[in-house]
Design a protein around this motif. Structure first.
Motif, mmCIF file in Angstrom:
data_model
loop_
_atom_site.group_PDB
_atom_site.id
_atom_site.type_symbol
_atom_site.label_atom_id
_atom_site.label_comp_id
_atom_site.label_asym_id
_atom_site.label_seq_id
_atom_site.Cartn_x
_atom_site.Cartn_y
_atom_site.Cartn_z
ATOM 1 N N PHE A 12 2.658 92.814 52.901
ATOM 2 C CA PHE A 12 1.416 93.147 53.583
ATOM 3 C C PHE A 12 0.672 91.932 54.135
ATOM 4 N N ILE A 13 0.953 90.732 53.658
ATOM 5 C CA ILE A 13 0.135 89.577 54.016
ATOM 6 C C ILE A 13 0.344 89.149 55.473
ATOM 7 N N ILE A 14 1.558 89.197 55.990
ATOM 8 C CA ILE A 14 1.815 88.743 57.362
ATOM 9 C C ILE A 14 1.172 89.681 58.395
ATOM 10 N N PRO A 15 1.373 91.003 58.327
ATOM 11 C CA PRO A 15 0.685 91.865 59.302
ATOM 12 C C PRO A 15 -0.836 91.792 59.197
ATOM 13 N N LEU A 16 -1.341 91.662 57.980
ATOM 14 C CA LEU A 16 -2.785 91.541 57.783
ATOM 15 C C LEU A 16 -3.313 90.238 58.391
ATOM 16 N N PHE A 18 2.981 82.033 49.590
ATOM 17 C CA PHE A 18 4.059 82.951 49.263
ATOM 18 C C PHE A 18 5.366 82.490 49.888
ATOM 19 N N HIS A 19 5.299 81.976 51.109
ATOM 20 C CA HIS A 19 6.508 81.515 51.799
ATOM 21 C C HIS A 19 7.108 80.279 51.116
ATOM 22 N N MET A 20 6.238 79.350 50.694
ATOM 23 C CA MET A 20 6.707 78.128 50.024
ATOM 24 C C MET A 20 6.908 78.322 48.521
ATOM 25 N N ALA A 46 -8.444 81.832 57.283
ATOM 26 C CA ALA A 46 -7.925 80.638 56.615
ATOM 27 C C ALA A 46 -7.361 80.980 55.240
ATOM 28 N N ALA A 47 -8.038 81.855 54.504
ATOM 29 C CA ALA A 47 -7.546 82.262 53.185
ATOM 30 C C ALA A 47 -6.234 83.042 53.305
ATOM 31 N N LEU A 48 -6.133 83.913 54.303
ATOM 32 C CA LEU A 48 -4.905 84.680 54.498
ATOM 33 C C LEU A 48 -3.745 83.788 54.914
ATOM 34 N N ILE A 49 -4.021 82.801 55.752
ATOM 35 C CA ILE A 49 -2.970 81.856 56.152
ATOM 36 C C ILE A 49 -2.505 81.048 54.945
ATOM 37 N N PHE A 50 -3.453 80.626 54.102
ATOM 38 C CA PHE A 50 -3.084 79.897 52.891
ATOM 39 C C PHE A 50 -2.223 80.771 51.973
ATOM 40 N N ARG A 102 3.939 90.950 43.575
ATOM 41 C CA ARG A 102 4.178 89.836 44.499
ATOM 42 C C ARG A 102 4.991 90.289 45.707
ATOM 43 N N VAL A 103 6.024 91.099 45.477
ATOM 44 C CA VAL A 103 6.854 91.602 46.581
ATOM 45 C C VAL A 103 6.019 92.464 47.520
#
Length: 63
Positions: free
Chosen positions: A24-28, A58-60, A49-53, A18-19
């Motif tokens: 990696f999710i934000i730069p991607l 992860f943020h919430m 849309a899937a990456l934003i979700f 998860r860490v």
């Protein structure tokens, strides 16, 4: 009735995964957003849309 999972019952390798995913999710997502603006296809929009979700979940801390 649904069983709720505690963060303490998760194995250490899942926490490490998860860490790593959070790093990696934000730069991607940013890269995919720029790519979608330049070459907009249906697949790119769905992937963005899937990456934003995923980034929001992860943020919430939904995942």
């Amino acid at each position: 009735m649904r069983k709720r999972f505690s963060s303490y019952s998760v194995p250490p390798w899942v926490k490490e995964l998860r860490v790593t995913a959070v790093q990696f999710i934000i730069p991607l997502t940013i890269f995919q957003g720029v790519r979608t603006l330049i070459f907009p296809t249906a697949f790119d929009v769905i992937l963005l849309a899937a990456l934003i979700f995923l980034a929001l979940s992860f943020h919430m801390e939904w995942l």
